[in-house]
Scaffold this motif. Structure first.
Motif, PDB file in Angstrom:
ATOM      1  N   ALA A  17      44.286  47.449  37.908  1.00  0.00           N
ATOM      2  CA  ALA A  17      44.403  46.700  36.661  1.00  0.00           C
ATOM      3  C   ALA A  17      45.728  45.949  36.594  1.00  0.00           C
ATOM      4  CB  ALA A  17      44.283  47.656  35.469  1.00  0.00           C
ATOM      5  N   LEU A  18      46.807  46.570  37.074  1.00  0.00           N
ATOM      6  CA  LEU A  18      48.114  45.905  37.101  1.00  0.00           C
ATOM      7  C   LEU A  18      48.066  44.655  37.976  1.00  0.00           C
ATOM      8  CD1 LEU A  18      51.181  45.895  36.480  1.00  0.00           C
ATOM      9  CD2 LEU A  18      51.482  47.357  38.498  1.00  0.00           C
ATOM     10  N   PHE A  19      47.477  44.778  39.151  1.00  0.00           N
ATOM     11  CA  PHE A  19      47.366  43.647  40.080  1.00  0.00           C
ATOM     12  C   PHE A  19      46.564  42.506  39.453  1.00  0.00           C
ATOM     13  CE2 PHE A  19      44.848  41.453  43.341  1.00  0.00           C
ATOM     14  CZ  PHE A  19      45.863  40.953  44.148  1.00  0.00           C
ATOM     15  N   CYS A  20      45.418  42.828  38.871  1.00  0.00           N
ATOM     16  CA  CYS A  20      44.550  41.799  38.289  1.00  0.00           C
ATOM     17  C   CYS A  20      45.207  41.137  37.080  1.00  0.00           C
ATOM     18  CB  CYS A  20      43.207  42.405  37.891  1.00  0.00           C
ATOM     19  SG  CYS A  20      42.148  42.856  39.279  1.00  0.00           S
ATOM     20  N   LEU A  21      45.840  41.938  36.222  1.00  0.00           N
ATOM     21  CA  LEU A  21      46.436  41.401  35.004  1.00  0.00           C
ATOM     22  C   LEU A  21      47.576  40.441  35.316  1.00  0.00           C
ATOM     23  CD1 LEU A  21      46.509  41.354  31.935  1.00  0.00           C
ATOM     24  CD2 LEU A  21      47.990  43.372  31.992  1.00  0.00           C
ATOM     25  N   LEU A  22      48.459  40.832  36.235  1.00  0.00           N
ATOM     26  CA  LEU A  22      49.584  39.964  36.588  1.00  0.00           C
ATOM     27  C   LEU A  22      49.099  38.675  37.249  1.00  0.00           C
ATOM     28  CD1 LEU A  22      52.214  42.562  37.890  1.00  0.00           C
ATOM     29  CD2 LEU A  22      52.187  41.365  35.696  1.00  0.00           C
ATOM     30  N   ASN A  23      48.074  38.772  38.089  1.00  0.00           N
ATOM     31  CA  ASN A  23      47.519  37.568  38.704  1.00  0.00           C
ATOM     32  C   ASN A  23      46.857  36.663  37.671  1.00  0.00           C
ATOM     33  OD1 ASN A  23      47.389  37.288  41.909  1.00  0.00           O
ATOM     34  ND2 ASN A  23      47.488  39.462  41.395  1.00  0.00           N
ATOM     35  N   ALA A  24      46.142  37.267  36.713  1.00  0.00           N
ATOM     36  CA  ALA A  24      45.473  36.481  35.682  1.00  0.00           C
ATOM     37  C   ALA A  24      46.478  35.700  34.837  1.00  0.00           C
ATOM     38  CB  ALA A  24      44.639  37.396  34.786  1.00  0.00           C
ATOM     39  N   ILE A  25      47.626  36.330  34.565  1.00  0.00           N
ATOM     40  CA  ILE A  25      48.625  35.716  33.689  1.00  0.00           C
ATOM     41  C   ILE A  25      49.439  34.648  34.411  1.00  0.00           C
ATOM     42  CG2 ILE A  25      50.712  36.157  32.337  1.00  0.00           C
ATOM     43  CD1 ILE A  25      49.598  38.939  31.727  1.00  0.00           C
ATOM     44  N   PHE A  26      49.830  34.900  35.648  1.00  0.00           N
ATOM     45  CA  PHE A  26      50.841  34.050  36.291  1.00  0.00           C
ATOM     46  C   PHE A  26      50.306  33.093  37.355  1.00  0.00           C
ATOM     47  CE2 PHE A  26      53.451  37.622  34.675  1.00  0.00           C
ATOM     48  CZ  PHE A  26      54.294  36.879  33.867  1.00  0.00           C
ATOM     49  N   THR A  27      49.050  33.215  37.767  1.00  0.00           N
ATOM     50  CA  THR A  27      48.544  32.268  38.746  1.00  0.00           C
ATOM     51  C   THR A  27      48.412  30.870  38.141  1.00  0.00           C
ATOM     52  OG1 THR A  27      46.768  31.825  40.316  1.00  0.00           O
ATOM     53  CG2 THR A  27      46.125  32.721  38.199  1.00  0.00           C
ATOM     54  N   THR A  28      48.571  29.865  38.967  1.00  0.00           N
ATOM     55  CA  THR A  28      48.410  28.485  38.502  1.00  0.00           C
ATOM     56  C   THR A  28      47.006  27.950  38.769  1.00  0.00           C
ATOM     57  OG1 THR A  28      49.268  27.681  40.634  1.00  0.00           O
ATOM     58  CG2 THR A  28      50.861  27.960  38.828  1.00  0.00           C
ATOM     59  N   ASP A  29      46.192  28.749  39.417  1.00  0.00           N
ATOM     60  CA  ASP A  29      44.817  28.351  39.753  1.00  0.00           C
ATOM     61  C   ASP A  29      43.873  28.840  38.648  1.00  0.00           C
ATOM     62  OD1 ASP A  29      42.328  27.872  40.759  1.00  0.00           O
ATOM     63  OD2 ASP A  29      42.655  28.846  42.685  1.00  0.00           O
ATOM     64  N   PRO A  30      43.235  27.940  37.890  1.00  0.00           N
ATOM     65  CA  PRO A  30      42.345  28.373  36.801  1.00  0.00           C
ATOM     66  C   PRO A  30      41.216  29.282  37.276  1.00  0.00           C
ATOM     67  CG  PRO A  30      42.763  26.009  36.683  1.00  0.00           C
ATOM     68  CD  PRO A  30      43.326  26.479  37.998  1.00  0.00           C
ATOM     69  N   THR A  31      40.632  28.960  38.433  1.00  0.00           N
ATOM     70  CA  THR A  31      39.519  29.765  38.938  1.00  0.00           C
ATOM     71  C   THR A  31      39.969  31.187  39.262  1.00  0.00           C
ATOM     72  OG1 THR A  31      38.489  27.795  39.882  1.00  0.00           O
ATOM     73  CG2 THR A  31      37.718  29.928  40.693  1.00  0.00           C
ATOM     74  N   TRP A  32      41.128  31.289  39.912  1.00  0.00           N
ATOM     75  CA  TRP A  32      41.645  32.611  40.255  1.00  0.00           C
ATOM     76  C   TRP A  32      41.998  33.401  38.994  1.00  0.00           C
ATOM     77  CZ3 TRP A  32      41.313  36.102  43.679  1.00  0.00           C
ATOM     78  CH2 TRP A  32      42.260  37.120  43.784  1.00  0.00           C
ATOM     79  N   SER A  33      42.532  32.708  37.986  1.00  0.00           N
ATOM     80  CA  SER A  33      42.848  33.373  36.729  1.00  0.00           C
ATOM     81  C   SER A  33      41.590  33.933  36.072  1.00  0.00           C
ATOM     82  CB  SER A  33      43.539  32.389  35.771  1.00  0.00           C
ATOM     83  OG  SER A  33      43.875  33.023  34.553  1.00  0.00           O
ATOM     84  N   MET A  34      40.515  33.161  36.091  1.00  0.00           N
ATOM     85  CA  MET A  34      39.258  33.619  35.491  1.00  0.00           C
ATOM     86  C   MET A  34      38.705  34.836  36.232  1.00  0.00           C
ATOM     87  SD  MET A  34      37.257  30.153  34.238  1.00  0.00           S
ATOM     88  CE  MET A  34      37.428  29.186  35.736  1.00  0.00           C
ATOM     89  N   TRP A  35      38.753  34.780  37.578  1.00  0.00           N
ATOM     90  CA  TRP A  35      38.281  35.923  38.360  1.00  0.00           C
ATOM     91  C   TRP A  35      39.162  37.152  38.139  1.00  0.00           C
ATOM     92  CZ3 TRP A  35      33.775  36.820  40.267  1.00  0.00           C
ATOM     93  CH2 TRP A  35      32.959  35.764  40.672  1.00  0.00           C
ATOM     94  N   ALA A  36      40.459  36.951  38.005  1.00  0.00           N
ATOM     95  CA  ALA A  36      41.378  38.072  37.802  1.00  0.00           C
ATOM     96  C   ALA A  36      41.142  38.727  36.445  1.00  0.00           C
ATOM     97  CB  ALA A  36      42.824  37.590  37.919  1.00  0.00           C
ATOM     98  N   PHE A  37      40.883  37.924  35.408  1.00  0.00           N
ATOM     99  CA  PHE A  37      40.580  38.499  34.089  1.00  0.00           C
ATOM    100  C   PHE A  37      39.294  39.320  34.155  1.00  0.00           C
ATOM    101  CE2 PHE A  37      43.366  35.330  31.784  1.00  0.00           C
ATOM    102  CZ  PHE A  37      44.144  36.291  31.149  1.00  0.00           C
TER     103      PHE A  37
END
Length: 427
Positions: free
Chosen positions: A300-320
């Motif tokens: 959950a820590l890995f996914c949450l930090l990636n969702a918040i700080f990635t600049t790629d919208p698609t990756w952010s959506m997948w991380a959430f």
């Protein structure tokens, strides 16, 4: 005890309805902000009004169940939810919305307290675990479906289909989300009729299954173990609702994702939270529950930090969406560890733990307030690391009296390889 499949079906349907109503706030959150022209901090009081009812009403609802029975409480709850939904739909004003959401939250709290022991008694104690998993799957399915229904209503009104034209008569053009509350009112009225005509016997409780009064509950709060697990449930619900309610606003603000696509991500969040339960069941048969909890917390820590700080919208959506998968086992593990860590008053402690659902009321206003103070929703969402850290710590300090039963896979495989063939003597 013979299973009553009609009542089991009713309880499972009730789990579905509770989730369908509860988890709509996430996908409609951006629309609420736009419709009422309010900031993120003030909008946080929508989930606050809903979830604070759990903190206020869980113990009184338990006492009411003991005195009046499950059927009476379910009827009152669905009537109250129908009234709250109609109030919201007919008078979509901010302060009226607060009152309506409190009514609906109160109804959901009453239902949660009533249906869990009813499922155990009507389905049979020996089948309770299986039915509990089925209830969890239905709960997740409804949370997945709710945003999709909202998307369908939005599309119907935009395309002016037959349904869309009918809905346009009922709701203002800038408040499409109100269509969901008309649907909730209809669902609750149907459930009132079904509950009324269903024969439901009162649950016979053992001494450790009864719900304590206020004074007894306050005494249990002095038990450090109970208190620590109460905060663990507060932390979990705060984390779950904090993520779910922030997804839509975050994606629209930082990645210019449409409301339609954002609500689809919320749906995927709940879908993966449901699917993760299946993997969680397997892991809990192979590993210690505390180790599984820490593993999923790291995920959950890995996914949450990636969702918040990635600049790629698609990756952010997948991380959430991935956050939902990593949260999947947390509620069940925390609840079971709590009850397995004490040897008495399980009914009263269950009531206290359900009161911890009030955590859903706390986090959204805090995130909104922090976002206004620092001018960044990204930084404000780092508040979610606090409940996540506490949940992870449970894997370290919990000392259950009864641990989850595990299969030693390596020993099983090794014993099968080294087992000697059985010899038979000649007659």
């Amino acid at each position: 005890m013979k299973s009553n499949f009609v009542v089991v079906g009713l309880v499972l349907a009730t789990f579905f309805v509770i989730s369908f109503i509860t988890n709509v706030l996430g996908p409609i959150f951006p629309a609420l902000i736009e419709s009422f022209s309010i900031g993120l901090a003030l909008a946080g009081f929508f989930p606050f009004a809903f979830f604070v009812a759990y903190g206020v009403m869980s113990i009184p609802a338990g006492l009411l169940v003991q005195h009046k029975g499950e059927k009476f409480v379910m009827l009152v709850a669905f009537i109250l939810a129908a009234c709250g939904s109609l109030l919201f739909a007919l008078m979509p004003v901010f302060y009226v919305a607060m009152l309506a959401l409190f009514f609906i939250g109160t109804a959901m709290a009453m239902l949660q307290v009533a249906i869990n022991p009813l499922l155990r008694s009507s389905g049979g104690k020996q089948h309770f675990a299986v039915y509990s998993v089925a209830a969890q799957l239905l709960f997740g399915s409804a949370a997945t479906l709710s945003p999709l229904v909202y998307q369908y209503f939005v599309a119907s009104i935009a395309d002016q289909t037959a349904l869309g034209q009918q809905l346009s008569v009922l709701i203002p053009s800038n408040m499409v989300w109100l269509s969901m509350y008309w649907l909730f009112a209809l669902l609750c009225i149907v459930m009132v009729i079904i509950v009324f005509y269903t024969k439901i016997s009162a649950v016979e409780r053992q001494d450790d299954e009864t719900v304590a009064g206020f004074s007894q509950s306050l005494l249990l709060f002095k038990d450090p173990t109970v208190l620590h697990f109460f905060f663990a449930i507060v932390a979990y619900v705060a984390l779950e609702q904090g993520i779910a309610n922030s997804i839509g606003v975050f994606l629209t603000q930082y990645h210019q994702v449409s409301d339609y696509a954002a609500s689809e991500v919320v749906s995927q969040f709940w879908l993966l939270l449901t699917v993760g339960c299946l993997l969680g069941i397997l892991l809990l048969k192979l590993c210690d529950a505390q180790h599984v909890l820490m593993l999923f917390s790291l995920g959950a820590l890995f996914c949450l930090l990636n969702a918040i700080f990635t600049t790629d919208p698609t990756w952010s959506m997948w991380a959430f969406a991935g956050c939902g998968f990593c949260l999947s086992i947390m509620w069940s593990v925390l609840f079971s560890l709590a009850l397995n860590s004490v040897s008495h008053s399980h009914g009263a402690i269950s009531g206290i733990l359900c009161t911890g659902i009030v955590g859903g009321a706390i986090i959204s206003p805090l995130i909104g307030l922090m976002a206004n103070m620092v001018g960044s929703l990204q930084l404000a969402m780092l508040l979610l690391l606090i409940p996540l850290s506490y949940i992870s710590s449970v894997g370290i300090w919990a000392k259950p009296l009864v641990r989850n039963h595990r299969i030693n896979l390596f020993r099983l495989l090794f014993s099968q390889k080294t087992a000697k063939p059985q010899s038979f003597s000649k007659s």
